[in-house]
Design an enzyme around this catalytic site. Structure first.
Site, PDB file in Angstrom:
ATOM      1  N   ASP A  65      -3.723  12.678   1.874  1.00  0.00           N
ATOM      2  CA  ASP A  65      -3.377  11.927   3.077  1.00  0.00           C
ATOM      3  C   ASP A  65      -4.523  11.929   4.085  1.00  0.00           C
ATOM      4  O   ASP A  65      -4.744  10.934   4.777  1.00  0.00           O
ATOM      5  CB  ASP A  65      -2.119  12.521   3.723  1.00  0.00           C
ATOM      6  N   ASP A  68      -7.547   9.567   2.490  1.00  0.00           N
ATOM      7  CA  ASP A  68      -7.486   8.099   2.484  1.00  0.00           C
ATOM      8  C   ASP A  68      -8.020   7.503   3.784  1.00  0.00           C
ATOM      9  O   ASP A  68      -8.805   6.557   3.767  1.00  0.00           O
ATOM     10  CB  ASP A  68      -6.065   7.604   2.180  1.00  0.00           C
ATOM     11  N   ASP A  86       0.171   3.796   4.799  1.00  0.00           N
ATOM     12  CA  ASP A  86       0.000   5.240   4.963  1.00  0.00           C
ATOM     13  C   ASP A  86       1.161   5.860   5.730  1.00  0.00           C
ATOM     14  O   ASP A  86       1.761   6.838   5.282  1.00  0.00           O
ATOM     15  CB  ASP A  86      -1.330   5.512   5.674  1.00  0.00           C
ATOM     16  N   ASP A  90       4.142   8.293   4.356  1.00  0.00           N
ATOM     17  CA  ASP A  90       4.198   9.617   4.975  1.00  0.00           C
ATOM     18  C   ASP A  90       5.624   9.971   5.378  1.00  0.00           C
ATOM     19  O   ASP A  90       6.110  11.071   5.104  1.00  0.00           O
ATOM     20  CB  ASP A  90       3.297   9.673   6.221  1.00  0.00           C
TER      21      ASP A  90
END
Length: 214
Positions: A65, A68, A86, A90
């Site tokens: 995470d 990226d 993203d 998440d």
């Protein structure tokens, strides 16, 4: 609360990995999806009480995470689409971890897990709702200028949530207590975000109205 302190420390550590990944032609969105799938592996591991295996999956998810976004900035390819992907994945990951503990021991964990999931909905919705309005007013992002959208601070942010997940895996017998305490902390975050966000946006509306009338 701790994100603004932890993020500047982690970013330089990811640089060598970012350079290597970029040379191999891997994109930021590919890493986002791979990290999410890795995080989802924690759910069956938790359900079957493989606590340390789940912990490894959670840690790998968090590393990817961070990677990226770093890769997107390194290649100058940060985008709203990537930011949307993203943050959506998440929040799905955050919800999946309590679910794994609920499945593992519903009698002991269901109520506290449900309370935590409800709190996550509150923190997530207040966070994202403000981000939408902040984009409309083009509000400055003083602490996270590199992010795709405005990050509204709170007592419980990403760093605190991951610390909680690690604690869950290290002391699974205390899941109910830890989840309940964190849900209370999330409630404080929800209140401060609603209060602060409402008054910030109200003030911005008044400023825009005064500007338009001049």
């Amino acid at each position: 609360m701790l994100d603004k302190f932890i993020t500047p420390v982690i970013k330089p550590l990811l640089t060598p990995i970012v350079v290597l990944v970029h040379k191999r032609g891997i994109t930021a969105d590919q890493i986002t999806v791979a990290g999410f799938l890795m995080g989802l592996l924690a759910v069956p591991l938790l359900a079957f009480e493989f606590w340390y295996g789940a912990l490894l999956a959670i840690i790998l998810n968090r590393i990817l995470d961070g990677l990226d976004g770093a890769l997107a900035r390194h290649t100058d390819q940060s985008s709203s689409a990537g930011g949307f992907l993203d943050i959506t994945l998440d929040f799905l990951f955050y919800a999946a971890i309590p679910l794994g503990f609920i499945i593992a021991n519903p009698d002991q964990n269901a109520l506290a897990g449900a309370l935590l999931l409800a709190a996550f909905i509150g923190t997530g919705s207040s966070f994202l709702a403000f981000a939408i309005a902040a984009e409309k007013f083009k509000l400055e992002k003083p602490q996270f200028k590199y992010k795709s959208f405005y990050y509204l601070n709170g007592l419980t942010e990403g760093t605190e949530t991951i610390a909680l997940f690690i604690a869950f895996c290290l002391w699974p017998q205390h899941f109910a207590l830890l989840a309940t305490l964190f849900a209370i902390a999330c409630a404080i975050t929800i209140f401060t975000r609603i209060h602060g966000g409402y008054h910030t946006l109200k003030q911005q509306e008044l400023i825009n109205a005064d500007t338009a009338s001049e």
